[in-house]
Design a protein around this motif. Sequence first.
Motif, PDB file in Angstrom:
ATOM      1  N   LEU A  71       0.711  -1.048  -0.074  1.00 47.32           N
ATOM      2  CA  LEU A  71       0.002  -0.091  -0.119  1.00 47.32           C
ATOM      3  C   LEU A  71       0.896   1.264  -0.157  1.00 47.32           C
ATOM      4  O   LEU A  71       0.547   2.131  -0.719  1.00 47.32           O
ATOM      5  N   GLY A  72       2.094   1.297   0.837  1.00 49.12           N
ATOM      6  CA  GLY A  72       2.717   2.545   0.994  1.00 49.12           C
ATOM      7  C   GLY A  72       3.373   2.874  -0.722  1.00 49.12           C
ATOM      8  O   GLY A  72       3.035   4.327  -0.959  1.00 49.12           O
ATOM      9  N   PRO A  73       3.959   2.283  -1.171  1.00 48.02           N
ATOM     10  CA  PRO A  73       4.423   2.516  -2.710  1.00 48.02           C
ATOM     11  C   PRO A  73       3.323   2.983  -3.728  1.00 48.02           C
ATOM     12  O   PRO A  73       3.455   3.899  -4.592  1.00 48.02           O
ATOM     13  N   LEU A  74       2.092   2.151  -3.459  1.00 50.33           N
ATOM     14  CA  LEU A  74       0.971   2.508  -4.184  1.00 50.33           C
ATOM     15  C   LEU A  74       0.244   3.738  -3.903  1.00 50.33           C
ATOM     16  O   LEU A  74       0.085   4.521  -4.749  1.00 50.33           O
ATOM     17  N   MET A  75       0.242   4.167  -2.833  1.00 52.11           N
ATOM     18  CA  MET A  75      -0.096   5.532  -2.399  1.00 52.11           C
ATOM     19  C   MET A  75       0.631   6.544  -2.812  1.00 52.11           C
ATOM     20  O   MET A  75       0.234   7.566  -3.341  1.00 52.11           O
ATOM     21  N   VAL A  76       1.922   6.315  -2.698  1.00 54.95           N
ATOM     22  CA  VAL A  76       3.000   7.492  -3.076  1.00 54.95           C
ATOM     23  C   VAL A  76       2.849   7.553  -4.472  1.00 54.95           C
ATOM     24  O   VAL A  76       2.776   8.645  -5.196  1.00 54.95           O
ATOM     25  N   GLY A  77       2.897   6.657  -5.302  1.00 52.85           N
ATOM     26  CA  GLY A  77       2.821   6.423  -6.775  1.00 52.85           C
ATOM     27  C   GLY A  77       1.577   7.245  -7.394  1.00 52.85           C
ATOM     28  O   GLY A  77       1.495   8.191  -8.075  1.00 52.85           O
ATOM     29  N   GLN A  78       0.301   6.886  -6.594  1.00 51.56           N
ATOM     30  CA  GLN A  78      -0.934   7.455  -6.940  1.00 51.56           C
ATOM     31  C   GLN A  78      -0.961   9.155  -6.689  1.00 51.56           C
ATOM     32  O   GLN A  78      -1.243   9.698  -7.512  1.00 51.56           O
ATOM     33  N   TYR A  79      -0.077   9.546  -5.807  1.00 53.78           N
ATOM     34  CA  TYR A  79       0.011  10.725  -5.351  1.00 53.78           C
ATOM     35  C   TYR A  79       0.539  11.665  -6.273  1.00 53.78           C
ATOM     36  O   TYR A  79       0.235  12.783  -6.836  1.00 53.78           O
ATOM     37  N   VAL A  80       1.698  11.012  -6.566  1.00 50.03           N
ATOM     38  CA  VAL A  80       2.560  11.687  -7.690  1.00 50.03           C
ATOM     39  C   VAL A  80       1.758  11.943  -9.142  1.00 50.03           C
ATOM     40  O   VAL A  80       1.896  12.805  -9.528  1.00 50.03           O
ATOM     41  N   VAL A  81       1.145  10.764  -9.563  1.00 49.66           N
ATOM     42  CA  VAL A  81       0.223  10.769 -10.603  1.00 49.66           C
ATOM     43  C   VAL A  81      -0.677  11.823 -10.469  1.00 49.66           C
ATOM     44  O   VAL A  81      -0.728  12.510 -11.305  1.00 49.66           O
ATOM     45  N   TRP A  82      -1.369  11.831  -9.683  1.00 49.66           N
ATOM     46  CA  TRP A  82      -2.390  12.727  -9.098  1.00 49.66           C
ATOM     47  C   TRP A  82      -1.905  14.375  -9.061  1.00 49.66           C
ATOM     48  O   TRP A  82      -2.443  15.283  -9.820  1.00 49.66           O
ATOM     49  N   ARG A  83      -0.590  14.421  -8.731  1.00 49.74           N
ATOM     50  CA  ARG A  83       0.000  15.799  -8.712  1.00 49.74           C
ATOM     51  C   ARG A  83       0.383  16.113  -9.759  1.00 49.74           C
ATOM     52  O   ARG A  83       0.157  17.495 -10.085  1.00 49.74           O
ATOM     53  N   ARG A  84       0.703  15.455 -10.887  1.00 49.30           N
ATOM     54  CA  ARG A  84       1.416  15.864 -11.967  1.00 49.30           C
ATOM     55  C   ARG A  84       0.379  15.812 -13.165  1.00 49.30           C
ATOM     56  O   ARG A  84       0.281  16.773 -13.951  1.00 49.30           O
ATOM     57  N   TRP A  85      -0.729  15.104 -13.132  1.00 49.99           N
ATOM     58  CA  TRP A  85      -1.772  15.054 -14.203  1.00 49.99           C
ATOM     59  C   TRP A  85      -2.562  16.030 -14.242  1.00 49.99           C
ATOM     60  O   TRP A  85      -2.453  16.859 -15.226  1.00 49.99           O
ATOM     61  N   PRO A  86      -3.552  15.885 -13.362  1.00 50.24           N
ATOM     62  CA  PRO A  86      -4.484  17.049 -13.404  1.00 50.24           C
ATOM     63  C   PRO A  86      -4.094  18.554 -13.082  1.00 50.24           C
ATOM     64  O   PRO A  86      -4.960  19.432 -13.165  1.00 50.24           O
ATOM     65  N   GLY A  87      -2.887  18.530 -12.426  1.00 54.28           N
ATOM     66  CA  GLY A  87      -2.381  19.989 -12.002  1.00 54.28           C
ATOM     67  C   GLY A  87      -2.503  19.970 -10.670  1.00 54.28           C
ATOM     68  O   GLY A  87      -2.541  19.092  -9.900  1.00 54.28           O
ATOM     69  N   ALA A  88      -2.602  21.081  -9.979  1.00 53.28           N
ATOM     70  CA  ALA A  88      -2.797  21.628  -8.558  1.00 53.28           C
ATOM     71  C   ALA A  88      -3.675  21.001  -7.892  1.00 53.28           C
ATOM     72  O   ALA A  88      -4.720  21.054  -8.376  1.00 53.28           O
ATOM     73  N   GLU A  89      -3.477  20.863  -6.690  1.00 49.86           N
ATOM     74  CA  GLU A  89      -4.222  20.336  -5.497  1.00 49.86           C
ATOM     75  C   GLU A  89      -5.305  21.280  -5.177  1.00 49.86           C
ATOM     76  O   GLU A  89      -4.959  22.734  -5.175  1.00 49.86           O
ATOM     77  N   ARG A  90      -6.784  21.088  -4.922  1.00 49.61           N
ATOM     78  CA  ARG A  90      -7.680  22.027  -4.754  1.00 49.61           C
ATOM     79  C   ARG A  90      -7.355  22.700  -3.287  1.00 49.61           C
ATOM     80  O   ARG A  90      -7.096  21.664  -2.494  1.00 49.61           O
ATOM     81  N   THR A  91      -7.578  23.504  -2.743  1.00 44.67           N
ATOM     82  CA  THR A  91      -7.534  24.351  -1.432  1.00 44.67           C
ATOM     83  C   THR A  91      -8.869  23.872  -0.776  1.00 44.67           C
ATOM     84  O   THR A  91      -9.731  23.339  -1.338  1.00 44.67           O
ATOM     85  N   LEU A  92      -8.839  23.590   0.556  1.00 47.05           N
ATOM     86  CA  LEU A  92     -10.144  23.701   1.152  1.00 47.05           C
ATOM     87  C   LEU A  92     -11.055  24.384   0.971  1.00 47.05           C
ATOM     88  O   LEU A  92     -12.318  24.029   0.720  1.00 47.05           O
ATOM     89  N   PHE A  93     -10.508  25.693   0.680  1.00 48.62           N
ATOM     90  CA  PHE A  93     -11.713  26.832   0.229  1.00 48.62           C
ATOM     91  C   PHE A  93     -12.491  26.338  -0.954  1.00 48.62           C
ATOM     92  O   PHE A  93     -13.675  26.525  -1.158  1.00 48.62           O
ATOM     93  N   GLN A  94     -11.599  25.914  -2.087  1.00 43.16           N
ATOM     94  CA  GLN A  94     -12.051  25.701  -3.389  1.00 43.16           C
ATOM     95  C   GLN A  94     -12.959  24.514  -3.380  1.00 43.16           C
ATOM     96  O   GLN A  94     -13.975  24.145  -3.840  1.00 43.16           O
ATOM     97  N   TYR A  95     -12.499  23.499  -2.424  1.00 35.93           N
ATOM     98  CA  TYR A  95     -13.354  22.248  -2.006  1.00 35.93           C
ATOM     99  C   TYR A  95     -14.884  22.629  -1.571  1.00 35.93           C
ATOM    100  O   TYR A  95     -15.828  22.089  -2.121  1.00 35.93           O
ATOM    101  N   TRP A  96     -14.565  23.492  -0.494  1.00 31.83           N
ATOM    102  CA  TRP A  96     -15.856  23.874   0.073  1.00 31.83           C
ATOM    103  C   TRP A  96     -16.916  24.628  -1.028  1.00 31.83           C
ATOM    104  O   TRP A  96     -18.051  24.437  -0.687  1.00 31.83           O
ATOM    105  N   GLN A  97     -16.234  25.376  -1.880  1.00 32.67           N
ATOM    106  CA  GLN A  97     -17.061  25.875  -2.907  1.00 32.67           C
ATOM    107  C   GLN A  97     -17.480  25.286  -3.947  1.00 32.67           C
ATOM    108  O   GLN A  97     -18.820  25.389  -4.389  1.00 32.67           O
ATOM    109  N   GLN A  98     -16.927  23.997  -4.507  1.00 31.57           N
ATOM    110  CA  GLN A  98     -17.305  23.263  -5.514  1.00 31.57           C
ATOM    111  C   GLN A  98     -18.003  21.904  -4.957  1.00 31.57           C
ATOM    112  O   GLN A  98     -18.906  21.703  -5.732  1.00 31.57           O
ATOM    113  N   GLU A  99     -18.107  21.627  -3.777  1.00 32.05           N
ATOM    114  CA  GLU A  99     -18.965  20.506  -3.424  1.00 32.05           C
ATOM    115  C   GLU A  99     -20.242  20.987  -2.900  1.00 32.05           C
ATOM    116  O   GLU A  99     -20.326  22.124  -2.200  1.00 32.05           O
ATOM    117  N   PRO A 100     -21.142  20.035  -2.915  1.00 36.11           N
ATOM    118  CA  PRO A 100     -22.810  20.784  -2.606  1.00 36.11           C
ATOM    119  C   PRO A 100     -22.538  20.766  -1.143  1.00 36.11           C
ATOM    120  O   PRO A 100     -22.178  19.787  -0.372  1.00 36.11           O
TER     121      PRO A 100
END
Length: 100
Positions: A71-100
């Motif tokens: 699980l450890g390497p799988l989680m690190v690998g997934q975080y690296v992929v999500w960090r590079r592929w869709p771009g910047a991580e949403r902030t908590l404020f952006q999350y609150w605005q976008q989610e119902p």
Amino acid sequence: MVVAWGTGGSWVGLGLSDLLMSAVFPLLIYKGYGRTGGVVVLLLTLAAFAFVLSLAAVGSAAATFPVMVVLGPLMVGQYVVWRRWPGAERTLFQYWQQEP
């Protein structure tokens, strides 16, 4: 502490820390990268658990096998992929605005 159950004369168990990390990580990716990220990470985590538990149930794994080795390497690998592929991580404020 371990959550364990019997399978045909042997015991298969998961550590509570493994379960905690596998429950929290998809939520963190969901917050940062949206529903798609959370669902993909959840499915990959469940697939990793199924793989490790099937090895243990068949008897291919050692008597004690730390699930975080998978699980450890799988989680690190997934975080690296999500960090590079869709771009910047949403902030908590952006999350609150976008989610119902």
